[in-house]
Enzyme design. Structure first.
Site, mmCIF file in Angstrom:
data_model
loop_
_atom_site.group_PDB
_atom_site.id
_atom_site.type_symbol
_atom_site.label_atom_id
_atom_site.label_comp_id
_atom_site.label_asym_id
_atom_site.label_seq_id
_atom_site.Cartn_x
_atom_site.Cartn_y
_atom_site.Cartn_z
ATOM 1 N N GLY A 151 34.509 53.089 32.966
ATOM 2 C CA GLY A 151 35.251 53.143 34.067
ATOM 3 C C GLY A 151 35.859 51.879 34.161
ATOM 4 N N CYS A 152 37.011 51.823 34.940
ATOM 5 C CA CYS A 152 37.761 50.595 35.318
ATOM 6 C C CYS A 152 37.090 49.489 35.710
ATOM 7 C CB CYS A 152 39.122 50.905 36.042
ATOM 8 S SG CYS A 152 38.818 51.658 37.727
ATOM 9 N N TYR A 153 36.313 49.704 36.717
ATOM 10 C CA TYR A 153 35.545 48.532 37.254
ATOM 11 C C TYR A 153 34.450 48.025 36.245
ATOM 12 C CZ TYR A 153 37.025 48.848 42.333
ATOM 13 O OH TYR A 153 37.827 49.156 43.184
ATOM 14 N N THR A 155 34.440 47.945 33.188
ATOM 15 C CA THR A 155 35.176 47.347 32.095
ATOM 16 C C THR A 155 35.546 45.906 32.345
ATOM 17 O OG1 THR A 155 36.247 49.377 31.278
ATOM 18 C CG2 THR A 155 37.453 47.250 30.602
ATOM 19 N N CYS A 156 36.240 45.846 33.792
ATOM 20 C CA CYS A 156 36.754 44.562 34.384
ATOM 21 C C CYS A 156 35.525 43.592 34.603
ATOM 22 C CB CYS A 156 37.264 44.753 35.474
ATOM 23 S SG CYS A 156 38.537 43.413 36.310
#
Length: 347
Positions: A151-153, A155-156
């Site tokens: 997911g994007c979160y 990854t960040c």
């Protein structure tokens, strides 16, 4: 390598789907041969996405029409619950899969079913699904038949933590806080009142305080790298009035004598998509807009033993479609940077 592979995209009408199409259009080793949509079957891609006019001569098809078994790789840019039903048939035809939904990200099936509110249709496939955080699992991804794109979160948040967790540098039983902000495109392209301009514009709010689906995914990564850390993890997402972009502010308690910037810089020395900024820098979301990049900085809070790590990505690229293509490159033995060498957009 000059090998050319055929790619299919299931669910190509969303923001992640069109981002896959945009990035793959310049990939020298990939030909997109099939795009599917249940609702838009029969519509030419150029009519649906004018930005792709003159680039693709493809028409949306149903899953039954698309003949995905003829592809070398299939990307699932679908809502949760779709890929897990279609994956077994494709894997049996030796088609490799990059799933951008959450269907194969969490290894513990009861945990997945609890957070996603449905019974998993392919639990037997989960053990062979490689978690596609490229900078953590590069070797395993290279040999994978199915990759669960993060997911994007996650990854960040995970990229600044990876080197420190792998060396066991976080203090056990201490709080680890991730204060995160996302652009509205992270909510997808579906009709949603909260995503309307008059609702999201000129506004800033937290959401998912009672539990966000990316929480168990991030905790799974933390737990796999260093014990006694995940229980102290706190994750708060926010929605910001911008289209794309993601910012994570992490508050860390590190072991005495730790030099985190040196650790991060050494770990990511040969990783083309992670940029460790000089001390005192503050990465901006616009510095990665449209590119498969994560920019990170870390510094100690004044008069405190708390360290602050800052991380930015484009949620649709490094947080979704770009990382999926990076994983595909690894799976097929291509140069990791193929199709992903474009500079960020400014302004």
């Amino acid at each position: 390598m000059n090998k050319k592979i055929k790619a299919g995209i299931v669910g190509a009408t969303g923001y992640t789907g069109v981002e896959l199409l945009r990035l793959l259009s310049t990939h020298p080793n990939v030909e997109v041969t099939a795009i599917t949509s249940r609702s838009e079957a029969g519509i030419a891609i150029a009519d649906y996405f004018p930005s792709l006019r003159g680039i693709y001569d493809l028409t949306f098809q149903t899953l039954d029409q698309a003949r995905l078994e003829q592809c070398d790789v299939v990307f699932f840019a679908t809502p949760n619950g779709v890929a897990m039903k279609e994956a077994p048939a494709l894997l049996s035809q030796n088609v490799r899969i990059v799933d951008l939904s959450a269907d194969f990200r969490i290894q513990d099936i009861p945990t997945w079913e609890q957070w996603y509110g449905m019974r998993h249709a392919s639990p037997d496939i989960i053990p062979q699904a490689v978690y596609g955080l490229s900078e953590m699992n590069r070797d395993a991804i290279a040999n994978a038949r199915i990759v669960a794109n993060p997911g994007c979160y996650p990854t960040c948040v995970s990229l600044p933590l990876l080197p420190l967790l792998q060396q066991g540098r976080l203090k056990a039983h201490m709080p680890l806080i991730a204060d995160c902000k996302s652009g509205v495109s992270g909510a997808g392209r579906k009709g949603n009142i909260g995503s309307l301009l008059c609702e999201a514009g000129d506004n800033f709010k937290a959401y998912g305080i009672g539990g966000h689906r990316h929480l168990p995914e991030i905790k799974q990564t933390i737990q796999s790298l260093q014990t006694n850390i995940a229980d102290g993890f706190v994750f708060t997402p926010h929605l910001t009035p911008m289209i794309r972009g993601m910012h994570a502010t992490l508050y860390l308690h590190l072991e005495d004598g730790c030099h985190p910037e040196e650790i991060l810089r050494e770990y990511y020395r040969d990783n083309p998509f992670v940029d460790i900024l000089p001390a005192g820098s503050t990465p901006e979301t616009r510095s990665v807009r449209g590119a498969n990049l994560c920019r990170i900085s870390i510094q100690q809070a004044p008069q405190s033993d708390v360290w602050i790590a800052l991380s930015v990505i484009d949620n649709l690229v490094k947080g979704a479609a770009g990382q999926a293509i990076q994983n595909m490159n690894l799976m097929f033995g291509f140069d990791e940077q193929l199709g992903l060498q474009n500079a960020p957009l400014l302004p």
